[in-house]
Design an enzyme around this catalytic site. Structure first.
Site, PDB file in Angstrom:
ATOM      1  N   HIS A 165       0.819  -1.220   0.000  1.00  0.00           N
ATOM      2  CA  HIS A 165       0.000   0.000   0.000  1.00  0.00           C
ATOM      3  C   HIS A 165       0.855   1.274   0.000  1.00  0.00           C
ATOM      4  O   HIS A 165       0.316   2.375   0.004  1.00  0.00           O
ATOM      5  CB  HIS A 165      -0.930   0.016   1.216  1.00  0.00           C
ATOM      6  CG  HIS A 165      -1.917  -1.116   1.228  1.00  0.00           C
ATOM      7  ND1 HIS A 165      -3.034  -1.131   0.426  1.00  0.00           N
ATOM      8  CD2 HIS A 165      -1.930  -2.284   1.923  1.00  0.00           C
ATOM      9  CE1 HIS A 165      -3.714  -2.254   0.640  1.00  0.00           C
ATOM     10  NE2 HIS A 165      -3.060  -2.965   1.533  1.00  0.00           N
ATOM     11  N   ASP A 166       2.166   1.116   0.008  1.00  0.00           N
ATOM     12  CA  ASP A 166       3.053   2.276   0.073  1.00  0.00           C
ATOM     13  C   ASP A 166       3.084   3.005  -1.266  1.00  0.00           C
ATOM     14  O   ASP A 166       3.349   2.397  -2.319  1.00  0.00           O
ATOM     15  CB  ASP A 166       4.463   1.821   0.458  1.00  0.00           C
ATOM     16  CG  ASP A 166       5.408   2.996   0.647  1.00  0.00           C
ATOM     17  OD1 ASP A 166       5.500   3.498   1.774  1.00  0.00           O
ATOM     18  OD2 ASP A 166       6.038   3.416  -0.345  1.00  0.00           O
TER      19      ASP A 166
END
Length: 245
Positions: A165-166
């Site tokens: 999700h970065d």
């Protein structure tokens, strides 16, 4: 606190060779950028690391550093408030330091779970698996998977962490592989299987890809496309709403 270089608990030469053999694009990136390295605060415990991470949530690094400095000033030692001190600090004082109500609740829960042993000491954390640490730490209010992943990478130096999700990892992937859109988390997770068991190293190079590309290129990368519902599915739902005769 003194910033030091974290020595990986794995063979870096073996890791980069493994990645280069399995991914031509990543091989080129490894050859053209600086060698993999991690830096950490040598004296930070998991509690201290996560307390600072909570401060940084949703605000700029400069603002977070100012607020965290005010929080430390509330401690009798002038350092990071101990878990016991954090539980005793009154909400008005913490609000005055610049913390939101949600962050205050998160910090107090972190302090309580540290005292209870849910949040381990650094020595204990080093003996636990990634999965066990994630399970323990996400039980703390306000601590999500991304925060734990950053802890695993930058404090413990774990070799096989992929923060799907970065934003930086996703945009770095798009830059490295010539894509106009960021990958969906599930897509990145599936793609990252080729990087095991060194997904941390691959993620680090995705961040380097962003640095090399610059902000102008980064802004051009679009979010992952949203798949539109199929037309016949829409018609089916519409038909089901028609009154029966």
């Amino acid at each position: 606190m003194t910033e030091t270089r974290l020595v990986p608990a794995f063979d870096l030469d073996k890791a980069t060779k493994h990645l280069a053999e399995r991914d031509e694009h990543l091989k080129r990136l490894i050859e053209e950028t600086i060698p993999f390295q991690l830096k950490t605060e040598a004296a930070q415990s998991p509690y201290e690391t996560l307390l600072e991470a909570v401060t940084h949530q949703s605000i700029s690094g400069k603002a977070a550093a100012t607020i965290f400095g005010r929080v430390k000033a509330l401690s009798a030692s002038g350092g990071v408030p101990t878990p016991q001190e954090m539980l005793k600090l009154r909400k008005p004082a913490l609000r005055k330091a610049g913390l939101s109500g949600a962050k205050i609740l998160a910090m107090k829960d972190l302090a309580q779970k540290t005292i209870e042993g849910v949040v381990p000491t650094l020595e204990h954390a080093q003996m636990l698996s990634d999965e066990e640490l994630v399970k323990r730490l996400v039980s703390v209010r306000g601590i999500g998977a991304w925060t734990v992943e950053m802890f695993l990478i930058f404090r413990l130096g774990r070799p096989d962490v992929l923060p799907i999700h970065d934003l930086g990892v996703k945009k770095g992937w798009s830059i490295t592989y010539g894509k106009k859109h960021m990958p969906k988390p599930k897509e990145l997770l599936a793609f990252g299987e080729r990087w095991r068991p060194y997904r941390t190293v691959a993620s680090w190079y995705m961040w380097r890809a962003c640095q090399r590309a610059g902000n102008a290129t980064m802004r051009k990368i679009r979010p992952a496309p949203v798949r539109k519902p199929r037309q016949h599915a829409k018609l089916g739902r519409a038909a089901s709403k028609r009154p029966r005769r």
